[in-house]
Write a protein that holds these residues in place. Structure first.
Motif, short mmCIF file in Angstrom:
data_model
loop_
_atom_site.label_atom_id
_atom_site.label_comp_id
_atom_site.label_asym_id
_atom_site.label_seq_id
_atom_site.Cartn_x
_atom_site.Cartn_y
_atom_site.Cartn_z
N PRO C 263 51.14 32.02 37.80
CA PRO C 263 51.28 33.48 37.79
C PRO C 263 51.43 34.00 36.36
N SER C 264 50.44 34.71 35.90
CA SER C 264 50.43 35.14 34.51
C SER C 264 51.28 36.38 34.26
N MET C 265 51.72 37.03 35.32
CA MET C 265 52.55 38.22 35.13
C MET C 265 53.99 37.88 34.85
N VAL C 266 54.35 36.64 35.07
CA VAL C 266 55.75 36.29 34.96
C VAL C 266 56.06 35.94 33.51
N HIS C 267 57.30 36.09 33.11
CA HIS C 267 57.68 35.78 31.73
C HIS C 267 57.77 34.27 31.56
N GLU C 268 58.06 33.84 30.34
CA GLU C 268 58.14 32.41 30.06
C GLU C 268 59.45 31.87 30.61
N ALA C 269 59.46 31.65 31.91
CA ALA C 269 60.71 31.33 32.58
C ALA C 269 61.20 29.93 32.27
N LYS C 270 60.31 29.04 31.91
CA LYS C 270 60.70 27.67 31.59
C LYS C 270 60.02 27.26 30.29
N VAL C 271 60.53 26.17 29.74
CA VAL C 271 59.96 25.70 28.48
C VAL C 271 58.47 25.43 28.63
N GLU C 272 58.09 24.83 29.76
CA GLU C 272 56.69 24.43 29.93
C GLU C 272 55.77 25.63 30.12
N MET C 273 56.34 26.82 30.24
CA MET C 273 55.49 28.00 30.42
C MET C 273 55.28 28.78 29.13
N ARG C 274 55.61 28.18 28.01
CA ARG C 274 55.43 28.90 26.75
C ARG C 274 53.98 29.34 26.58
N GLY C 275 53.82 30.58 26.22
CA GLY C 275 52.49 31.11 25.99
C GLY C 275 51.87 31.71 27.24
N ASN C 276 52.68 31.85 28.31
CA ASN C 276 52.14 32.39 29.55
C ASN C 276 51.63 33.82 29.36
N GLY C 277 50.52 34.12 29.96
CA GLY C 277 49.99 35.48 29.89
C GLY C 277 48.51 35.50 30.19
N PHE C 278 47.93 36.70 30.15
CA PHE C 278 46.54 36.84 30.56
C PHE C 278 45.55 36.49 29.46
N GLU C 279 46.03 36.51 28.22
CA GLU C 279 45.10 36.18 27.13
C GLU C 279 44.57 34.77 27.31
N GLY C 280 45.47 33.86 27.68
CA GLY C 280 45.06 32.47 27.87
C GLY C 280 44.05 32.34 29.00
N VAL C 281 44.26 33.06 30.08
CA VAL C 281 43.34 32.99 31.21
C VAL C 281 41.98 33.52 30.78
N ALA C 282 42.00 34.61 30.01
CA ALA C 282 40.74 35.19 29.54
C ALA C 282 40.00 34.19 28.63
N THR C 283 40.77 33.50 27.80
CA THR C 283 40.17 32.48 26.93
C THR C 283 39.46 31.42 27.76
N MET C 284 40.14 30.98 28.81
CA MET C 284 39.52 29.96 29.67
C MET C 284 38.25 30.49 30.31
N HIS C 285 38.31 31.72 30.76
CA HIS C 285 37.14 32.31 31.41
C HIS C 285 35.97 32.37 30.45
#
Lengths: 388, 384, 382, 385
Positions: C263-285
């Protein structure tokens, strides 16, 4: 009387003297220069070609109180039963037979400030001692030498996380520290007015009693803080209560360097060589000391022995130079600046006539990795002499 | 001096100026309007017709207290060892280097009220801060004490009763604790003023003095209607200032709240029914408050919902019946009023702080993002 | 039969077109510029946008219920890190309010999946958001995959006193059981009739490649561990969350691995989620990774999935591509690209009429249709 | 092709070359010497006044899996306090984006062997990697490179649960039992009995078959002796990790041809089993003829300070050339990758460091780090220009 002759003297205060002589008597430096007259009865140490500096001062080391090579049996620096224990005194936990004292002498470290650990918000009083002796009371230069305090992860880990007790957060830590200061202030005020004939004195309280010199600004609060916001909280509270204070570790000091400069806060930086054992020291490296030094913040290095073994304090200063620190400043940061931090610069930290005869004859550049302390002298006595 | 011209300005006071300009100097707004004379020494930013709004205000967030992407070491939200911790202050827990602040800037939010969490009945002092990251939290502060965080409902009884077998176990328990401490603070105030020698310094009671003196409000976390009514009952009984935080079931008692003029920070409306007391969470309450005239604002409760979606929340509220003007006001001026910092932020008016956002589209469209965020007259964030 | 006329059709699989849609027997019969027989009931779309039903490809609806406490929490059988023998169908409650919210929000299908506490967590299914008391009536595909997890969650739940306690422990537990399942399978094939083992039985379709292993992974190295394991055992597999997938976009694209991002709308709730967001998903796309978008309902509510796709649009995707990540790409991720996710003749009649641009958070699903039946109407359409 | 010219080169396995030339092509060294002809098409890099040494090799490290301020969430070194976790593989715990790899490049460490921790009697597989890359599998130099074992305090410190070792003899017994079961498992497989797959025993079998060594954590001299006793009894290849008391029994270790991985450096004596720690350890071991590799055990010595550790070892008696070798070729040999790294010679990977001056002084910081011909760190980056 002792004479060190033909030495490359680096006094830290004043210019280096090439081929100089230092005369020692009664534990003090009585003469120093190119050519002072050496009495005929003096014992002479020939330091030809070798560098002589003041004894190294470690401004924050748990030597003797967190003993080497032992388990919990030798661990006496954290009274983790209560987060506020100002009535503890480091002097009561020190074992002069801790082998680390020998290592200190072998590494040219002659003076150390020994604080309690950082599990408690207020941990107890620190002392400054010489690194040679059998009876701790005889080793003391200054006791008490400040009240240890701590912010950041350690107290909330020791209490909130492991014991489900306050403090559990940084704001909880700040509140408890403030509370201790307020309560002590009220206690001190009441006692003062009672002495002036106004009202009854408060009933005796060991903790408040121990905090009185702190609240009156007569003794520094030495506050453990790594993260920039913890550093700022330490400054905020100290300024609020108009305390004399120092900061210990200051790992993220580079981010708040102007604040530290503005308040001329004394900082003991380190252990810079430590590994990233916790989140709050993630950014440990030499950016903080470089930035502080550049901004003119009074700073010194510490190993936080045994976190990094104290014997590597000169090496730490050497690595700082490889990062770009001025050589003289780096040397000062393990001698005079540390002595100033510890509040004993009137006696140690530089080679000056009248100061304690604590000095080291080095096999080479004192900051290089491969250099030995050939001879270490404390109070005019040779306490270490390297066998070659 | 900085001037922005050719903007579609929403001043936040209900006025819209197309092709408008705004002038600022030394962090303050000098003038706003159409056809302003722009002094020649001003740096000029051409908005090319884009939306310009006041910087958004998040009235209820925990940014800086819970570091993004860090474990317990960076979590300083709840001093959950005791249900009564009024003596802690959010100021002492804020890490100004928390990446969460970037979220705020990415959402065009320039001011935030940072609060301790809701695990405790009395949780600690709240602060108002700018979101432009500075070296120290102190430099970001607008007001170091904007109120006292309090909480009713499920959270305190779970954090203490259920998890640690101590009071409060029930809603009545929470109410009793809150009442008890407020009465004691009132008593303490009286005795301290009379210099009663038997009453010594007490950190917790000391921290409650601004509340019982009526200087700052209690900011009471409550979701269910009955919790909201309990909050009002206690606050009125003790005659203290108060605001309601979350007010999830507010739509059920909107008329009652309107009659009393109770200030409410509503949200996070985009979340889910994560617990029983969140039943009905959504935009119905905002719509009802707008209709009845309850003074309310909208909040993300960051990080529960990421702060960058505050303007999306306003858009959703608008669609749910609040309307565009009310929605924008509820994340700007009304939010500033809720926090008590409306003299400085929340609208684009002469003399106020120069905090504003140039958007790349309609700010109420969740997909729009700030092209530039300005705090105290300085551009602190640029977007696409 | 049901017809939707005067629609701005966004079929996803092809360009937008104005026209009508004829639904028959639960599937789409005709689309575009068509003649609607006179006796067919008609919904006038009044020039509104019509899209396929939205699909939440990774979700816990029915398993982590809304508005109740532990009583409604049936997502993680956290008694053991290896529970492939549990099935989402036995835990999912059709009465979870989430399904009602889904209908209101135009979410017509979702993949119901056990949580990520376990290394292998149980069997998944794909359900339609129908109003019924029988979960079986909602099922489109079962099993649709086997849930697995790497990274922080399993080691937090079981460590440090029990395995797995580390990332290498995560991998070892999975490797161990997949190896056992292979051996078990070999024994069965050779007719040596091993003792019945429910766990190994449940793993057979995984090691045979009959159903995909859907592996929860956030951090880049966890993604790599997932690939390493899956390739070692020649599994059919997909990656779930892929928070740091943008760091490995080329690798993921090259291997054509299906990824459910979010879920990209959520904040970086855990260490392993650093960098979470839509920019990364767009990059993958952009790199050509096979991604669909998920909200991991209830981590972010599934009803906000169109808004999330809107954020992907804001991060640089075209509006059609963004819509595709929550429709056709999601359907393909679940293995149902032939039935769901686009408006095409012969596909399931899952259709939404929107009050405005579906990716604008302010828009509503005015009408939601599942299998040709209207399951939600709003406002004037009610 | 590139020609690095003018520096003083320490190839390690041959004599130093003053004002030498090193030719690099396609990530490999293709020539090195004083009178090497530089082809006309080569790009020449002038390194006059500088010193070039091979990239450092750290044979015992936990980079990518542990520490560096990441807290509990990234503690991936020790798989539960169970005695035997031979089934785990360090490669599955390593994050190439972890800041410690950047630290490696800063510190001049170009190859590392990454171990599981020492919490368990048998801890899992080690592997060796280069310290640059995005995909750990692509960074692998060799995998696996050993099975981790541990004696002494660590495995018994975890003493919870009924099967954990409580004593040193308990730990030894568990290891014996593990290998005995592995042997039995191997016998069954050989006889076609097709036992249920057991990943732990599979890895034990690799050791028994001589494919990989058993790498045994031991500090105290009696633990080191136990390691030797056990491994000789089992007939397996091994080396000793840490070897803190090694100097006390150096002739014994020399006689047994034990390779000692000595480190971490710059540490204090934090527990009882390291009470005899002595900085002269490496020198005394080398003097007795034991092959010595210095190791950081990162995070326990921050890998950025590996070179300083070399300086300290040298200070306490390890000769300059032995020190250099203990940071490069010896660990490469211990890992089994000396055909690729550890010295500067034609055919080897172009992993090398440019230093400001003679190694092991604060006056000679790493100016550049190269891995396979690519500059992966330059000092200007760190200082911000």
């Amino acid at each position: 009387m002792l004479a060190i002759v033909n030495a490359e003297i680096v006094p830290v205060v004043g210019d280096p003297i090439s081929g100089g002589t230092i005369l020692v008597d009664g534990g003090k430096i009585v003469a120093m220069g190119k050519d002072p007259e050496v009495p005929s009865d003096a014992r002479i140490i020939d330091a030809t070609g070798r560098t002589v500096t003041p004894g190294i001062v470690e401004a924050h080391a748990h030597v003797g109180i967190s003993e080497q090579g032992l388990g919990s049996e030798g661990s006496d620096h954290n009274e983790t039963t209560d987060p506020v224990t100002p009535h503890m005194r480091a002097i009561d936990g020190i074992n002069p037979r801790d082998d680390a004292f020998r290592e200190f002498r072998e590494a040219g470290i002659t003076t150390a400030l020994v604080p309690p650990g950082s599990a408690n918000l207020v941990g107890g009083t620190a002392l400054v001692l010489k690194c040679a002796g059998e009876i701790v009371d005889d080793m003391v230069i200054l006791d008490p030498a400040g009240m240890k305090a701590a912010l950041g992860e350690n107290p909330k880990g020791a209490y909130g996380k492991r014991q489900n007790k306050a403090p559990a957060t940084r704001m909880g830590s700040a509140a408890l520290l403030r509370e201790a200061l307020f309560a002590a202030k009220e206690y001190a005020d009441k006692r003062e007015s009672a002495e002036g004939g106004d009202g009854d004195p408060p009933s005796y309280n060991a903790k408040h009693e121990a905090m009185i010199p702190v609240i009156r600004g007569e003794m520094p609060l030495r506050i453990h803080c790594h993260r920039a916001d913890d550093i700022v909280t330490a400054v905020r509270i100290s300024e609020e209560f108009e305390l004399d204070y120092t900061l210990e570790h200051v790992t993220e000091g580079q981010y708040v360097v102007d604040l530290l400069a503005e308040h001329e806060v004394r900082c003991a930086v380190g252990p810079t060589l430590q590994h990233g054992s916790k989140v709050e020291n993630r950014e440990r490296d030499f950016r903080a000391p470089l930035a502080l030094a550049e901004a003119g913040v009074p700073m010194c290095f510490t190993t936080d022995h045994p976190v990094i073994a104290g014997q590597f304090l000169p090496l730490t200063a050497g690595i700082a130079v490889s990062w770009g620190m001025d050589y003289d400043l780096a040397l000062r940061a393990i001698t005079l600046a540390s002595a100033e931090h510890a509040g004993v610069a009137d006696r140690v930290g530089s080679l000056e006539v009248g100061k304690d005869a604590d000095l080291v004859i080095w096999s080479g550049d004192p900051l290089d990795y491969t250099t030995f302390a050939d001879v270490t002298i404390i109070d005019g006595c040779v306490v270490h002499e390297r066998q070659v | 001096m900085l001037a922005i011209r050719n903007a579609l300005i929403h001043t936040g006071t209900g006025e819209t100026i197309s092709g408008g300009s705004i002038l600022m100097r030394d962090g303050r707004i000098l003038d706003v309007g159409g056809g302003l004379d722009i002094p020649s020494e001003a740096d000029i930013l051409d908005a090319a017709g884009a939306y310009l709004t006041p910087g958004l205000v998040e009235a209820h967030g925990h940014v800086g207290l819970a570091d993004e992407g860090v474990g317990w070491e960076g979590d300083d939200v709840n001093e959950r060892v005791d249900p009564v911790t009024p003596h802690v202050s959010a100021l002492d827990g804020i890490n100004p280097r928390d990446r969460g602040f970037e979220d705020f800037l990415a959402g065009g939010i320039t001011s935030v009220q940072i609060k301790p969490g809701s695990a405790n009945v009395l949780g600690g002092s709240t602060v108002a801060a700018k979101t432009g990251m500075q070296a120290t939290a102190d430099r970001m502060i607008i007001n170091p004490n904007t109120g006292m965080k309090a909480a009713l409902g499920e959270n305190p009884k779970r954090a203490h009763g259920a998890e640690h077998n101590r009071a409060p176990y029930t809603r009545m328990g929470s109410a009793a604790i809150m009442r008890d401490w407020l009465f004691r603070a009132r008593e303490y105030l009286k005795k301290r003023e009379q210099k009663d020698p038997k009453v010594g310094y007490d950190a917790k009671l000391e921290a409650l003095l601004p509340v019982v003196r009526g200087e700052v409000p209690l900011r009471i976390h409550c979701h269910r209607a009955d919790d909201m009514l309990t909050a009002i009952r206690i606050a009125e009984e003790l005659d203290v200032l108060y605001t309601l935080e979350h007010a999830t079931a507010g739509f059920k008692i909107a008329g009652y709240l309107a009659a009393r003029g109770v200030r409410c920070a509503v949200g996070p409306s985009m979340s889910r029914e994560a617990k029983v007391e969140l039943e009905g969470v959504g935009f119905e309450t905002a719509a009802a408050f707008e209709k009845h005239g309850v003074p309310y604002c909208l909040t993300t409760d960051h990080p529960v919902v990421r702060a960058m979606y505050l303007h999306m929340i306003a858009g959703k509220a608008s669609a749910a019946g609040v309307g565009d003007e009310g929605a924008l006001a509820s994340v700007t001026l009304r939010a500033a009023e809720h926090v008590g910092i409306a003299d400085r932020v929340g609208s684009l008016e002469t003399g106020k702080d120069a905090d504003m956002v140039i958007w790349n589209g309609d700010p109420l469209d969740g997909r729009s993002t700030p092209r530039a965020v300005i705090i105290d007259g300085e551009i602190v964030h640029r977007g696409r | 039969m049901l017809a939707i006329i005067n629609a701005r059709l966004h079929p996803v699989s092809s360009s937008p077109v104005r026209g009508a849609l004829l639904l028959d027997g639960g599937s789409i019969r005709e689309i575009g510029d068509i003649r609607v027989p006179g006796d067919v009931p008609v919904i006038d779309a009044r020039d509104r946008i019509v899209t396929p039903g939205i699909i939440e490809a990774h979700c816990h609806a029915g398993l982590s219920e809304e508005g109740i406490g532990w009583e409604g929490n049936d997502g993680n059988e956290r008694s053991d890190p290896m529970t492939p023998h549990v099935r989402a169908i036995d835990g999912a409650n059709p009465e979870d309010k989430a399904f009602g919210f889904f209908r209101e929000a135009g979410i017509t299908s979702s993949q119901l999946t056990p949580g990520s506490a376990n290394i292998i967590g149980g069997e998944q299914l794909v359900a339609k958001s129908k109003e019924t008391l029988f979960i079986d009536e909602m099922v489109v595909l079962r099993p649709s995959g086997m849930k697995a997890a790497l990274g922080e969650n399993p080691k937090r739940v079981y460590g440090p006193k029990k395995s797995p306690a580390t990332r290498m422990g995560n991998a070892a537990v999975m490797r161990k059981w997949l190896s056992k399942a292979l051996a078990y399978s070999k024994k069965k094939e050779s007719g040596s009739d091993p003792d019945f083992d429910m766990i190994l039985e449940a793993l057979l379709p995984v090691v045979h490649g009959d159903i995909p292993l859907r592996i929860h992974c956030h951090r880049a190295d966890d993604i790599l561990t997932a690939i390493r394991l899956a390739e070692e055992f020649s599994l059919d597999f997909s990656l779930e969350h892929v928070t740091q997938g943008h760091l490995l976009a080329d690798t993921l694209a090259e291997k054509a691995i299906p990824c459910a991002a979010g879920p990209s709308m959520v904040h970086e709730a855990k260490v392993e989620m650093r960098g979470n967001g839509f920019e990364g998903v767009a990059t993958m796309h952009r790199a050509g990774v096979r991604i669909c978008l998920t909200n991991d309902h209830p981590v972010v509510h599934g009803r906000n999935l169109p808004a999330a796709a809107g954020m992907l649009q804001a991060a640089g995707l075209s509006s059609d591509d963004a819509l595709g990540t929550i429709t056709l790409a999601a359907a393909r991720h679940m293995g149902l690209g032939d039935r769901l996710g686009s408006l095409e003749v012969g596909k399931d009649a899952d259709v939404v009429i929107w009050s405005g641009d579906p990716l604008d958070a302010r828009s509503f699903a005015d009408v939601t249709i599942i299998d040709g039946e209207v399951v939600h109407r709003r406002g004037d359409d009610a | 092709m590139r020609a690095y010219r003018g520096a003083r080169f320490y190839p390690v396995d041959s004599a130093p070359i003053d004002e030498g030339v090193m030719l690099v092509e396609d990530g490999k060294i293709v020539g090195i010497g004083r009178d090497i002809e530089v082809p006309a098409n080569a790009e020449v890099i002038d390194l006059a006044g500088k010193v070039v040494i091979p990239g450092l090799v750290d044979a015992h490290s936990h980079v990518g899996m542990w520490g560096d301020g990441e807290g509990d969430a990234s503690r991936d070194g020790n798989e539960r306090p169970g005695p035997i976790t031979a089934e785990v593989d360090a490669i599955d715990s390593v994050n190439p984006h972890h800041v410690s790899f950047q630290s490696c490049r800063e510190g001049g460490v170009t190859s590392v062997m990454i171990h599981p921790g020492s919490g368990n009697a048998v801890g899992g597989l080690c592997f060796a990697a280069k310290t640059r890359g995005e995909v750990v599998d692509d960074m692998v130099l060799k995998a696996p490179t050993g099975l981790k074992g541990a004696l002494g305090e660590n495995p018994k410190r975890g003493g919870e649960g009924k099967d954990s070792p409580k004593t040193r003899m308990g730990t030894a017994a568990l290891i014996r039992d593990f290998f005995a079961r592995a042997e039995e498992y191997g016998r069954k497989k050989e006889r076609g009995k097709d036992p249920d797959p057991d990943l732990a025993l599979e890895n034990g079998l690799r050791v028994l078959r001589g494919e990989i060594p058993f790498r045994v954590h031991a500090h105290r001299s009696d633990d080191i002796a136990t390691a030797v006793r056990l491994c000789e009894e089992l007939g397996i290849a091994f080396n000793v990790e840490h070897c803190t008391d090694g100097y006390m029994i150096a002739p014994f270790l020399a006689e047994k041809n034990v390779v000692a991985h000595v480190g971490p450096g710059l540490s204090s004596r934090g527990k009882v089993e390291v009470a005899n720690r002595d900085e002269r350890n490496a020198a005394l071991l080398a003097e007795a003829g034991v092959k010595v590799c210095l190791v950081t055990d990162h995070p326990f010595l921050d890998v950025r300070y590996f070179m300083a550790y070399g300086g300290v070892a040298q200070k306490h008696g390890l000769s300059f050339s032995d020190t250099l070798r203990a940071l490069t070729l010896s660990p490469a040999e211990s890992i089994g990758v000396e055909d690729r790294v550890g010295s500067l010679a034609p055919g080897k990977d172009a992993d090398f460091l440019v230093l400001a001056g003679e190694p092991f002084s604060y006056k000679s910081p790493v100016l550049s780090t190269y891995i396979e011909g690519v500059e992966v760190y330059s000092r200007i980056d760190r200082r911000g220009g």
